[in-house]
Scaffold this active site. Structure first.
Site, PDB file in Angstrom:
ATOM      1  N   ARG A  70       0.847  -1.187   0.000  1.00 36.48           N
ATOM      2  CA  ARG A  70       0.000   0.000   0.000  1.00 36.48           C
ATOM      3  C   ARG A  70       0.884   1.238   0.000  1.00 36.48           C
ATOM      4  O   ARG A  70       1.932   1.270   0.639  1.00 36.48           O
ATOM      5  CB  ARG A  70      -0.915   0.022   1.232  1.00 36.48           C
ATOM      6  N   TYR A 198      -1.727  -3.431  -6.708  1.00 35.03           N
ATOM      7  CA  TYR A 198      -1.525  -4.063  -5.395  1.00 35.03           C
ATOM      8  C   TYR A 198      -2.844  -4.176  -4.620  1.00 35.03           C
ATOM      9  O   TYR A 198      -3.647  -3.227  -4.599  1.00 35.03           O
ATOM     10  CB  TYR A 198      -0.497  -3.273  -4.561  1.00 35.03           C
ATOM     11  N   GLY A 200      -4.272  -3.875  -1.532  1.00 38.48           N
ATOM     12  CA  GLY A 200      -4.904  -2.819  -0.742  1.00 38.48           C
ATOM     13  C   GLY A 200      -5.219  -1.571  -1.557  1.00 38.48           C
ATOM     14  O   GLY A 200      -6.085  -0.774  -1.179  1.00 38.48           O
ATOM     15  N   LYS A 207      -9.760  -2.266   1.831  1.00 36.85           N
ATOM     16  CA  LYS A 207      -9.408  -1.107   2.656  1.00 36.85           C
ATOM     17  C   LYS A 207     -10.214   0.135   2.253  1.00 36.85           C
ATOM     18  O   LYS A 207     -10.625   0.918   3.110  1.00 36.85           O
ATOM     19  CB  LYS A 207      -7.911  -0.813   2.543  1.00 36.85           C
ATOM     20  N   HIS A 227     -10.542  -2.148  11.709  1.00 34.60           N
ATOM     21  CA  HIS A 227      -9.449  -2.981  11.184  1.00 34.60           C
ATOM     22  C   HIS A 227      -9.194  -4.107  12.196  1.00 34.60           C
ATOM     23  O   HIS A 227      -8.184  -4.098  12.896  1.00 34.60           O
ATOM     24  CB  HIS A 227      -8.209  -2.083  11.010  1.00 34.60           C
ATOM     25  N   SER A 249      -1.040  -3.522  10.324  1.00 33.29           N
ATOM     26  CA  SER A 249      -0.771  -4.506   9.272  1.00 33.29           C
ATOM     27  C   SER A 249       0.452  -5.361   9.615  1.00 33.29           C
ATOM     28  O   SER A 249       1.434  -4.857  10.151  1.00 33.29           O
ATOM     29  CB  SER A 249      -0.507  -3.777   7.956  1.00 33.29           C
ATOM     30  N   CYS A 251       0.991  -7.702  11.795  1.00 29.72           N
ATOM     31  CA  CYS A 251       1.290  -7.968  13.219  1.00 29.72           C
ATOM     32  C   CYS A 251       0.702  -9.312  13.636  1.00 29.72           C
ATOM     33  O   CYS A 251       0.524  -9.567  14.822  1.00 29.72           O
ATOM     34  CB  CYS A 251       0.698  -6.882  14.116  1.00 29.72           C
ATOM     35  N   ASP A 276      -9.319  -9.559   9.187  1.00 29.99           N
ATOM     36  CA  ASP A 276      -8.823  -8.195   8.890  1.00 29.99           C
ATOM     37  C   ASP A 276      -9.820  -7.081   9.205  1.00 29.99           C
ATOM     38  O   ASP A 276      -9.398  -6.004   9.611  1.00 29.99           O
ATOM     39  CB  ASP A 276      -8.424  -8.113   7.407  1.00 29.99           C
ATOM     40  N   ARG A 367       1.904 -12.215  -0.759  1.00 30.00           N
ATOM     41  CA  ARG A 367       0.567 -12.495  -0.217  1.00 30.00           C
ATOM     42  C   ARG A 367      -0.039 -13.753  -0.812  1.00 30.00           C
ATOM     43  O   ARG A 367       0.345 -14.203  -1.889  1.00 30.00           O
ATOM     44  CB  ARG A 367      -0.359 -11.314  -0.565  1.00 30.00           C
ATOM     45  N   ASN A 494      -0.712 -17.699  22.612  1.00 21.65           N
ATOM     46  CA  ASN A 494      -1.510 -16.489  22.874  1.00 21.65           C
ATOM     47  C   ASN A 494      -2.899 -16.848  23.408  1.00 21.65           C
ATOM     48  O   ASN A 494      -3.572 -16.008  24.014  1.00 21.65           O
ATOM     49  CB  ASN A 494      -1.641 -15.643  21.603  1.00 21.65           C
TER      50      ASN A 494
HETATM   51  C1  OXD Z   1      -2.996  -4.514   5.509  1.00 21.97           C
HETATM   52  C2  OXD Z   1      -3.660  -5.667   4.889  1.00 21.97           C
HETATM   53  O1  OXD Z   1      -2.034  -3.981   4.947  1.00 21.97           O
HETATM   54  O2  OXD Z   1      -4.569  -6.222   5.521  1.00 21.97           O
HETATM   55  O3  OXD Z   1      -3.435  -4.133   6.609  1.00 21.97           O
HETATM   56  O4  OXD Z   1      -3.326  -6.042   3.756  1.00 21.97           O
HETATM   57 MN    MN Z   2      -5.120  -5.169   7.319  1.00 19.75          MN
END
Ligand code: OXD
Ligand code: MN
Length: 581
Positions: A70, A198, A200, A207, A227, A249, A251, A276, A367, A494
């Site tokens: 992005r 791309y 996003g 998004k 998000h 993003s 994480c 997401d 991706r 977790n």
């Molecule tokens: C981001 C995605 O960049 O979900 O947050 O692709």
């Molecule tokens: Mn995302």
């Protein structure tokens, strides 16, 4: 095919007159249509077929090397005033933006087919779902939208029934980053994206619609477009609690959404609703109900392996589009983290023989696009028109220092403050420097379609809607020791933290008061069988007062940056915590 919706027919005509495609194709979503698109993309080289024995129905797309993430600096909110967009967004006046894109779209689809994709974000019959139409000249976009949204004939039928839809116009243009813009006109229900293929930037349902445009409407209509992943945790007694979690993003949202309970947590089950985006409404019962507007995952490949996310590995063996991963000599996809060693004879994401001195084999933001139905932990409740009830909202970021493994906010207002002060290290999901800690409120910095401070005020207002709203927490899986080793094992483990969070929602689970919130008491987290020593655990749950004072001072300055728009309640929270520290 065409449509009985006059506004849609007129818009398609207008776009065709501007972009001058050779052909117009109304996407119906059929398998025959998909097969034809795949035949064409294989012939043009946009897709490369993967090994049909190991990965049937799967393809690799290599993007332009300048178009791999992005581009936030080229993403604009185009509201009549700059103040409406707020200073955390790039703003452009609508007239100026329209003039810019008009010249870029002029004739942009010559010698190309223009695809008209009707889609629904959310279950097709959900009252919370929204329709959109994306016009694009990219077959790759059409094939990705097939996996990421409910699209084609059922979507067009809903549009024709209801009349309303968000417009998204996309053209690859010439892929020149100097002629790349992603424009959002929230008051016109319009998105214009040119010069990028791309995800996003180009899959406009994601998004652009489901976050930027939807967040703008959510404020007007009194709900939340976030998000956030949505995941259900079922305990051994068969009771399920759903949580929604916002992380910037890359994480680990996809990993958390598909978490596999480790052996020590036998009897627990995890059900994925989304990885997401969450659209959340307060229901008639006063609880918060969430739908996932998407129908697939556009996940980060590197780091996805059997030991980190076995569900993901298992769902990627058929009917998947890979973007910018490496290719093995027998035509299988590969990325760093899929196996320990890179296989011999690898081709890198650019299509060159892989040589370790030449960068990664797969692009760090490579991706996979896959239908969520292929996820072994897919939750059929994802299709419920009314969504699933949310017990807890979790915020988190990548924080190597300071921030404890988990803490709970005192109440909704404090929770909004916790969300507003999220910060995280940047990753490869956005272009620009990686590893810089930046504020990313509610993980929405790149995705909020209006003034961030007004968005906080909206969150605060939501708190007055019910006394049964979710409890709000903050987690940090990413603490590092002095040798830069992760202190918490993360991934499946977790679940131990999620269990404490659910305990808290049920009114038990030991917690001690600290100035920043409630942290687990000794013994409140199930640590049985966990390979983390008690000194490390103590540090993971400690509140370093000096460190937090400077954090709170920084947050105060950050909040002040939004001027008059910053809600007084958030400034008061900041003062309260500073005093307590
Ligand atoms: C981001 C995605 O960049 O979900 O947050 O692709
Ligand atoms: Mn995302």
């Amino acid at each position: 095919m065409s449509t009985s919706n006059a506004a849609l027919a007129a818009w398609v005509n207008e776009v065709a007159n501007l972009t001058k495609p050779d052909d117009i194709h109304w996407v119906n979503g059929s398998e025959a249509e998909r097969d034809e698109l795949i035949r064409q993309t294989l012939a043009s080289g946009e897709l490369i077929a993967l090994n049909p024995e190991t990965h049937p129905g799967s393809y690799l797309h290599r993007s332009d090397p300048s178009d791999v993430a992005r581009t936030e600096h080229l993403t604009f909110i185009c509201t009549p005033t700059e103040e409406e967009a707020g200073h955390s967004n790039n703003w452009m006046a609508p007239d100026e933006a329209h003039a810019k894109t008009r010249s870029l779209f002029q004739g942009a689809m010559r010698r190309r087919t223009m695809y008209v994709i009707p889609y629904v974000m959310g279950p097709v019959d959900s009252p919370y779902a929204q329709c959109g139409v994306e016009i694009t000249d990219s077959r790759y976009v059409v094939l990705n939208m097939r996996k990421m949204t409910r699209m084609g004939t059922p979507a067009l039928e809903r549009i024709e029934r209801e009349g309303h839809f968000i417009k998204g116009l996309h053209s690859l243009g010439d892929l020149d980053p100097d002629r790349r813009f992603i424009m959002h006109y929230p008051q016109e229900d319009l998105i214009e994206s040119v010069g990028s293929g791309y995800g996003g930037n180009a899959l406009l349902g994601k998004k652009c619609h489901a976050l930027r445009i939807a967040s703008y409407h959510a404020r007007e209509q009194g709900w939340l477009a976030e998000h956030m992943l949505i995941v259900g945790i079922e305990n051994p007694a068969g009771e399920t609690h759903y949580v929604a979690a916002a992380f910037p993003s890359a994480c680990g949202k996809t990993n958390l959404a598909m978490l596999i309970p480790p052996a020590s947590q036998a009897g627990y089950k995890v059900h994925t609703v989304g990885d997401d985006i969450a659209w959340m409404h307060v229901g008639e019962d006063g609880r918060m109900w969430a739908i996932n507007p998407e129908a697939g995952y556009f996940g980060v490949a590197p780091g996805t392996g059997r030991d980190t996310n076995a569900n993901a590995v298992d769902m990627l063996h058929k009917d998947t589009i890979f973007t910018n991963v490496a290719l093995t000599s027998d035509g299988q996809p590969w990325w760093e983290g899929l196996s320990k060693e890179a296989p011999a004879g690898l081709t890198d994401w650019r299509g060159h023989p892989f040589s370790p001195g030449n960068g990664k084999a797969a692009h760090p933001n490579s991706r996979f696009t896959v239908s969520s139905h292929q996820n072994p932990s897919y939750d059929p409740a994802s299709e419920h028109p009314g969504g699933v009830p949310i017990s807890a909202i979790i915020f988190g970021g990548r924080r190597p220092n300071l921030v404890p493994l988990v803490y709970q906010s005192h109440d909704w207002e404090h929770g909004v403050y916790v969300g507003a002060s999220v910060a995280s290290e940047t990753t490869a999901a956005q272009s620009g420097a990686v590893g810089v800690v930046r504020r990313d409120p509610m993980a929405m910095k790149p995705f909020c379609g209006y003034n961030m401070a007004d968005y906080w005020a909206h969150w605060l207002n939501m708190g007055g809607k019910s006394d049964k709203l979710p409890k709000i927490f903050h987690v940090n899986w990413f603490r590092q020791d002095e040798q830069h080793r992760y202190m918490w094992p993360g991934f499946g483990e977790n679940l131990r933290v999620l269990r404490w969070i659910i305990d808290r929602c049920e009114g038990h689970g030991g917690a001690r008061e600290t100035p920043i919130g409630l942290v687990p008491t000794d013994g409140a987290l199930d640590l049985q069988g966990l390979d983390v020593d008690s000194a490390t655990m103590k540090e993971l749950l400690a509140v370093d007062r000096a460190g937090w004072k400077s954090e709170m001072n920084e947050i105060g300055t950050y909040l002040d940056g939004f001027g008059d728009h910053t809600p007084a309640a958030l400034k008061a929270q900041n003062r309260r915590i500073l005093n307590a520290l």
